[in-house]
Design an enzyme around this catalytic site. Structure first.
Site, short mmCIF file in Angstrom:
data_model
loop_
_atom_site.label_atom_id
_atom_site.label_comp_id
_atom_site.label_asym_id
_atom_site.label_seq_id
_atom_site.Cartn_x
_atom_site.Cartn_y
_atom_site.Cartn_z
N GLU A 179 12.45 -29.33 3.35
CA GLU A 179 12.59 -30.49 2.66
C GLU A 179 12.48 -31.68 3.45
OE1 GLU A 179 16.67 -29.68 1.30
OE2 GLU A 179 15.82 -27.94 -0.17
N HIS A 232 21.51 -33.16 -5.21
CA HIS A 232 20.88 -31.94 -4.40
C HIS A 232 21.56 -31.88 -2.82
CE1 HIS A 232 18.06 -29.15 -2.78
NE2 HIS A 232 17.78 -30.23 -1.72
N TYR A 242 10.85 -27.81 -5.55
CA TYR A 242 11.48 -26.45 -6.33
C TYR A 242 10.71 -25.27 -6.43
CZ TYR A 242 15.43 -29.46 -7.27
OH TYR A 242 16.59 -30.36 -7.44
N LYS A 265 19.85 -37.43 -7.58
CA LYS A 265 18.90 -37.23 -8.55
C LYS A 265 18.88 -38.49 -9.67
CE LYS A 265 19.54 -32.27 -8.33
NZ LYS A 265 19.68 -30.99 -9.26
P1 IDP Z 1 21.42 -25.73 -6.31
O1 IDP Z 1 21.02 -27.20 -6.82
O2 IDP Z 1 22.90 -25.97 -6.41
O3 IDP Z 1 21.16 -25.42 -5.08
P2 IDP Z 1 19.53 -24.23 -7.38
O4 IDP Z 1 19.77 -22.84 -8.17
O5 IDP Z 1 18.69 -24.34 -6.21
O6 IDP Z 1 20.99 -24.86 -7.45
O7 IDP Z 1 18.59 -24.87 -8.33
C1 IDP Z 1 18.02 -26.07 -8.23
C2 IDP Z 1 18.44 -27.13 -9.49
O8 IDP Z 1 17.75 -26.44 -10.66
C3 IDP Z 1 20.11 -27.18 -9.84
O9 IDP Z 1 20.35 -28.16 -9.02
C4 IDP Z 1 19.82 -27.77 -11.42
O10 IDP Z 1 19.21 -28.80 -11.33
C5 IDP Z 1 18.72 -26.71 -11.76
N1 IDP Z 1 19.27 -25.51 -12.27
C6 IDP Z 1 19.47 -24.37 -11.74
N2 IDP Z 1 19.82 -23.55 -12.51
C7 IDP Z 1 19.68 -24.02 -13.83
C8 IDP Z 1 19.92 -23.46 -15.12
O11 IDP Z 1 20.39 -22.36 -15.43
N3 IDP Z 1 19.45 -24.36 -16.35
C9 IDP Z 1 19.09 -25.55 -16.10
N4 IDP Z 1 18.87 -26.08 -14.66
C10 IDP Z 1 19.11 -25.37 -13.72
MG MG Z 2 19.14 -25.01 -4.19
#
Ligand code: IDP
Ligand code: MG
Length: 140
Positions: A126, A115, A49, A9
């Site tokens: 993706e 990611h 997203y 990222k």
């Molecule tokens: P992941 O990247 O571990 O798969 P996801 O739940 O898919 O997690 O969320 C995508 C991205 O959104 C995360 O990597 C992070 O950058 C952001 N994110 C997820 N949860 C939060 C939060 O509670 N606060 C702020 N950003 C978040």
């Molecule tokens: Mg994810």
């Protein structure tokens, strides 16, 4: 053989972690099939997203993923998705175990360095978004 889409990222790129992140994957036996530095625009970020639209952090997430160049890769190995997710660590770097990328390099949500696709279905979606028309990537 399985594939996963990895993104270093913008926060990871800005902190100089591209080589380190890619090295961790290569050392774990992943082969790099595609590798591209690009600026992710808002439209692409919203699609990538889409499942998080409506979350209170969605706007901040879009800002973080579009704020500078990112490095997008398709990596391959057996069990690529599960092994990559384990290498990356928990979503919140505060919760991520030492030895994982997020655990070792930290960051504050939404900026968590990297990611990785969370399922084969996510990978296919993706890969289609980031490498449109690259049909070889969709053969799994
Ligand atoms: P992941 O990247 O571990 O798969 P996801 O739940 O898919 O997690 O969320 C995508 C991205 O959104 C995360 O990597 C992070 O950058 C952001 N994110 C997820 N949860 C939060 C939060 O509670 N606060 C702020 N950003 C978040
Ligand atoms: Mg994810």
């Amino acid at each position: 053989m399985e594939r996963t889409l990895i993104i270093v990222k913008p926060d990871g790129v800005a902190r100089g972690l591209v080589g380190t992140v890619l090295e961790r994957f290569e050392r774990r036996g992943f082969r790099i099939l595609r590798l591209e530095m690009r600026q992710i625009d808002r439209a692409l970020a919203e699609q990538h997203y889409a499942h998080l639209a409506g979350k209170p952090f969605f706007e901040g997430l879009l800002e973080a993923i579009t704020e500078g160049p990112a490095v997008v890769a398709v990596l391959e190995r057996e069990n690529a998705i599960k092994i990559a997710r384990n290498l990356i660590g928990a979503t919140n770097p505060v919760d991520a175990a030492a030895g994982t990328i997020r655990g070792d390099f930290g960051g504050e949500l939404p900026r968590n360095v990297v990611h990785g696709s969370d399922s084969v279905e996510s990978y296919l979606r993706e890969a289609g978004l980031f490498f449109p028309g690259d049909r070889d990537l969709l053969q799994i």
